[in-house]
Structures are given as structure tokens and as C-alpha cells.
Design a protein around this motif. Structure first.
Motif, PDB file in Angstrom:
ATOM      1  N   GLU A  36       0.910  -1.207  -0.097  1.00 48.98           N
ATOM      2  CA  GLU A  36      -0.030   0.092   0.049  1.00 48.98           C
ATOM      3  C   GLU A  36       0.689   1.244  -0.026  1.00 48.98           C
ATOM      4  O   GLU A  36       0.603   2.319  -0.606  1.00 48.98           O
ATOM      5  N   ARG A  39       2.129   1.777  -3.327  1.00 47.33           N
ATOM      6  CA  ARG A  39       1.257   1.988  -4.329  1.00 47.33           C
ATOM      7  C   ARG A  39       1.032   3.516  -4.261  1.00 47.33           C
ATOM      8  O   ARG A  39       0.846   4.353  -5.243  1.00 47.33           O
ATOM      9  N   LEU A  40       0.936   4.041  -3.002  1.00 50.43           N
ATOM     10  CA  LEU A  40       0.716   5.559  -2.872  1.00 50.43           C
ATOM     11  C   LEU A  40       1.842   6.185  -3.241  1.00 50.43           C
ATOM     12  O   LEU A  40       1.759   7.553  -3.681  1.00 50.43           O
ATOM     13  N   CYS A  41       2.915   6.029  -3.052  1.00 49.14           N
ATOM     14  CA  CYS A  41       4.228   6.435  -3.683  1.00 49.14           C
ATOM     15  C   CYS A  41       4.269   6.831  -4.827  1.00 49.14           C
ATOM     16  O   CYS A  41       4.744   7.689  -5.569  1.00 49.14           O
ATOM     17  N   GLU A  43       1.747   6.596  -7.000  1.00 46.61           N
ATOM     18  CA  GLU A  43       0.798   7.365  -7.494  1.00 46.61           C
ATOM     19  C   GLU A  43       1.027   8.872  -7.465  1.00 46.61           C
ATOM     20  O   GLU A  43       0.954   9.736  -8.241  1.00 46.61           O
ATOM     21  N   ALA A  44       1.665   9.239  -6.292  1.00 53.30           N
ATOM     22  CA  ALA A  44       2.519  10.444  -5.956  1.00 53.30           C
ATOM     23  C   ALA A  44       3.357  11.068  -7.082  1.00 53.30           C
ATOM     24  O   ALA A  44       3.387  12.011  -7.416  1.00 53.30           O
ATOM     25  N   GLN A  45       4.066  10.073  -7.180  1.00 55.68           N
ATOM     26  CA  GLN A  45       5.383  10.289  -8.376  1.00 55.68           C
ATOM     27  C   GLN A  45       4.844  10.522  -9.503  1.00 55.68           C
ATOM     28  O   GLN A  45       5.086  11.331 -10.291  1.00 55.68           O
ATOM     29  N   GLN A  46       3.715   9.857 -10.043  1.00 57.28           N
ATOM     30  CA  GLN A  46       2.892  10.052 -11.273  1.00 57.28           C
ATOM     31  C   GLN A  46       2.489  11.406 -11.318  1.00 57.28           C
ATOM     32  O   GLN A  46       2.363  12.068 -12.361  1.00 57.28           O
ATOM     33  N   HIS A  47       1.492  11.888 -10.293  1.00 54.20           N
ATOM     34  CA  HIS A  47       1.154  13.202 -10.105  1.00 54.20           C
ATOM     35  C   HIS A  47       2.057  14.206 -10.219  1.00 54.20           C
ATOM     36  O   HIS A  47       2.058  15.289 -10.812  1.00 54.20           O
ATOM     37  N   ASP A  55      -4.399  16.957  -7.527  1.00 50.06           N
ATOM     38  CA  ASP A  55      -4.412  15.653  -7.301  1.00 50.06           C
ATOM     39  C   ASP A  55      -3.564  15.351  -6.321  1.00 50.06           C
ATOM     40  O   ASP A  55      -3.628  14.382  -5.271  1.00 50.06           O
ATOM     41  N   LEU A  59      -4.025  13.829  -2.378  1.00 51.00           N
ATOM     42  CA  LEU A  59      -3.456  12.483  -1.918  1.00 51.00           C
ATOM     43  C   LEU A  59      -2.850  12.740  -0.823  1.00 51.00           C
ATOM     44  O   LEU A  59      -2.760  12.002   0.326  1.00 51.00           O
TER      45      LEU A  59
END
Length: 416
Positions: A36, A39-41, A43-47, A55, A59
């Protein structure tokens, strides 16, 4: 304003996402938590790579309650503030002012949740956000949210020192009358119960009421100002320092004259600003319970009304008031006249000399209970007379100087 200094190899926003994610999944066990957090890291990198800072803010704020609501040791408060500052710094990365404003709204909403927990820290973070925002409308929004948080979190001391700059803020932000009205109303609600701020409370009540000009645009909103209009009247009557106000000229106050609930309060204001002690005594006899209901002390009202009556006499005399007129208007004995004159002088509402031999009070200056158009016109007339007198004096001096210079020239010619 807090400055972010990166002390790790990881980008600050990603570091915050990682630390809050680890905190959120700390009790789930490594087998569940590690995927988890990863996954969150990711997602943050993609943003971050895509520049989707709104976004990213959503997050990062998702787990902010874990930090804000958890017990925080004194030595960890700086860490919490640092995390929140990193989140606030996203407004500087936004590609437009609108996006920055939306990020600010998200942050304000999160900080406003459960304001009684760490209110001082929350307000401090909002002030940091204020300084980071590029848009003036955004700054105005954040300041208002800080006031709301201070009121809800009972942390008025954090914002009261800023009130002395309100006029400068309003000019800087360039906000309109409706926004000013909301701002002043928020300030009055903070000051109302703040000890030792009675004058400031009355001042901001006046500022709020003055935003209603009686235009058609105010027709729907002005009715909501009745309670504050009545409160301003009561504060004026209660105060032992205020002997002049412009409340009667304000449409928001004038509406009380025909209001079933507040009409007596409006009548009381008219008595204090336009009438004398006898009118107040008659009003008190008929409305004693009403005065008590508003916390007005009859003896204090009599004291103030006697001074107001003395001001009324000063305004209608030609510079000299007989003792007999004072005893009648103030309903006092002859031997009390000088006491009330001294009281008026010490209250800085009257400058005068007492002619005991002729039983006269010679007034040189007095405070006008109201200062409207007639008073401005009178002042303009006096200034015109003074200007003419000064011009005449200058002409006389110059003429005398020319005469003296001419005489000295003749003397020199005769000596030769």
C-alpha cells in the motif's frame, strides 16, 4: 513564512506521502502495509511527473487527519508543521492561480475539521499558506478561514493582533462590499467576547454597518444586520468613552425605527444623540425592563446623559452657558455645576472657562454628538472665515513692511 530545505535525497512531497502512508498502515503488518505504501508513493510520483498538483494535494491531505488529530509530543510539533508546510507549498507549483486557489481550498477544509484540536498550529499553517498564495483573492479567502478557525477553536489571541491592519488588507486585496461585510462581521464575532476589546468591537460593528448604503443591492442583505445594529447602539450607550457616533445616518441602523423588536433601541439612540436628560428619564420609566435586559445600568445612563445634555447646551449656545441653563438641563443643584464641568473637561469632550462671578461657562470647544452634513458645512464656513482672516493679516503685514522699507530708503537719501 516557513522555508522548505530538503535534507534528504527524496523530493519533499514524496517524502511526506511515504511517511504518512507508513503511519496510516502501521498496524496492518508489513505484508499489507508495504504494497500500500509503495502504491501511494507511485501514485504521488505520477502526479508530480505530470504536474497534477491538485491531485497531489488531495492525496497528501487524505492522511493528514492522522497527524492533526493524533497526540503530538512537544518535540514532534515542528515535524507536523513541516509536513503541513510541504503540503501548503504545492500552491507555488500550481500552473495557474485557479489551481492554486483550489489547492488552498482543500487545505483550508482539512484544517477547519475539528478546529479545537491544535488550533494555534492550524492557524499558523494557514498564515504560511496566505504568504505562499499568489492571488489576492486567495489571500483574502485564507485570512477569512483563519478567522473562522480562531473563533471555532477559541484561539482569538492568534488573530486579534492582525486586526489593526484590516484596512490595509482590504485595500490590498481589492475586495468588494459584500466581502468586506463578511470580513468585518467575522471580526466582530471574535471581538464580542474578547476581554478588553470593547472599543475595537464597536469600531468593527461600525465598519460592518457602514457597508450597507441603502441601495437596491443591499435590500435583501440589510435585514440580517438588525442584531448588529442594535448591538452597536447598546455599546455606544454603555461606553463611558464614546460621546459621538454616526449610527443615526446609517441605513442599517435606520431600519430599526420601524422594527417591532428593535424600535425602542433606536429610540434610545435618538435620545442620546439628539435630546436631553428629561427625555431619557421618561423613556426609562416606560422601558426599565428593556434597559435591564440589555445590561444597561440606569445610574450610568444618567451620568452619560447629563454629559450629553451639556454637549447639547454647548452646541446651541453662543459660547456662554448660564449656570441656570445647566442646572435645568442636567437636573442638578447650583453647587453641582462645576463638578459636571470638570467631569466633561476630564472626559475631553469640552474645553471651557468658568466665570464664577457672573455664573457663566464660556465654551471654546465641544464635541458634537453627531457629525453629519450640517457639521461639515459649519466647519467649512469656519475654515473660510479663518482663511480670510489669515489672508487679511498677511496683507496688513506686507503693507506695513513695504511702508517701513520705503521710509528707510528716504532716510538714506536725506543723509546723502
Amino acid at each position: 513564512m516557513a522555508t522548505i530545505v530538503n535534507t534528504t535525497e527524496e523530493e519533499p512531497t514524496l517524502a511526506v506521502v511515504r511517511s504518512t502512508a507508513q503511519l496510516a498502515w502501521a498496524d496492518a503488518g508489513a505484508e499489507v502495509a508495504d504494497p500500500e505504501v509503495a502504491r501511494l508513493c507511485a501514485e504521488a510520483q505520477q502526479h508530480a511527473l505530470a504536474g497534477r498538483w491538485l491531485d497531489m494535494a488531495s492525496l497528501m491531505l487524505a492522511n493528514a487527519d492522522l497527524l492533526l488529530l493524533a497526540p503530538t509530543a512537544p518535540d514532534k510539533a515542528a515535524d507536523l508543521e513541516c509536513v503541513l508546510t510541504v503540503i501548503c507549498n504545492l500552491v507555488t507549483k500550481a500552473e495557474s492561480e485557479d489551481e492554486a486557489l483550489e489547492i488552498a481550498r482543500l487545505i483550508c477544509a482539512k484544517l477547519a475539521h475539528q478546529p479545537g484540536d491544535k488550533p494555534t498550529l492550524r492557524i499558523k499553517v494557514l498564515f504560511s499558506l496566505y504568504n505562499l498564495l499568489p492571488s489576492l483573492s486567495g489571500k483574502a479567502l485564507v485570512y477569512r478561514k483563519a478567522l473562522e478557525l480562531a473563533a471555532a477553536g477559541k484561539a482569538a489571541d492568534c488573530v486579534v493582533p492582525t486586526f489593526k491592519n484590516i484596512d490595509a488588507f482590504v485595500a490590498y486585496w481589492g475586495i468588494g462590499k459584500p466581502e468586506q461585510r463578511d470580513l468585518f462581521l467575522a471580526v466582530t464575532r471574535i471581538l464580542k467576547d474578547h476581554k478588553g476589546m470593547t472599543k475595537e468591537y464597536f469600531k468593527f460593528l461600525n465598519k460592518y454597518l457602514a457597508t450597507f448604503d441603502g441601495s437596491a443591492d443591499d435590500a435583501d442583505a440589510i435585514g440580517a444586520a438588525k442584531e448588529e445594529a442594535a448591538a452597536a447602539i447598546i455599546e455606544f450607550v454603555k461606553s463611558s468613552d464614546l460621546y459621538q457616533c454616526d449610527l443615526l445616518d446609517m441605513p442599517a441602523v435606520a431600519q430599526l425605527e420601524k422594527d417591532e423588536k428593535y424600535q425602542p433601541v433606536y429610540e434610545l439612540l435618538k435620545i442620546f444623540l439628539t435630546q436631553r436628560l428629561d427625555s431619557y428619564l421618561a423613556f426609562q420609566t416606560a422601558n426599565s425592563s428593556l434597559l435591564q435586559g440589555y445590561g444597561l445600568v440606569h445610574e450610568e445612563c444618567i451620568t452619560k446623559m447629563r454629559l450629553m445634555s451639556l454637549l447639547d447646551l454647548s452646541g446651541h449656545c453662543s459660547g456662554e452657558i448660564p449656570y441656570s441653563a445647566i442646572t435645568k438641563a442636567l437636573e442638578i443643584n447650583d453647587d453641582e455645576v462645576e463638578y459636571w464641568i470638570v467631569k466633561a473637561i476630564s472626559s475631553k469632550i469640552l474645553d471651557c472657562k468658568v466665570d464664577q462671578l457672573n455664573q457663566l461657562v464660556i465654551v471654546s470647544r465641544h464635541t458634537a454628538r453627531v457629525f453629519g452634513m450640517p457639521q461639515w458645512q459649519s466647519l467649512r464656513s469656519k475654515l473660510g472665515v479663518w482663511r480670510g482672516n489669515i489672508a487679511s493679516a498677511i496683507n496688513t503685514i506686507q503693507a506695513n513692511k513695504v511702508t517701513e522699507d520705503g521710509g528707510q530708503g528716504m532716510q538714506g537719501l536725506m543723509i546723502r
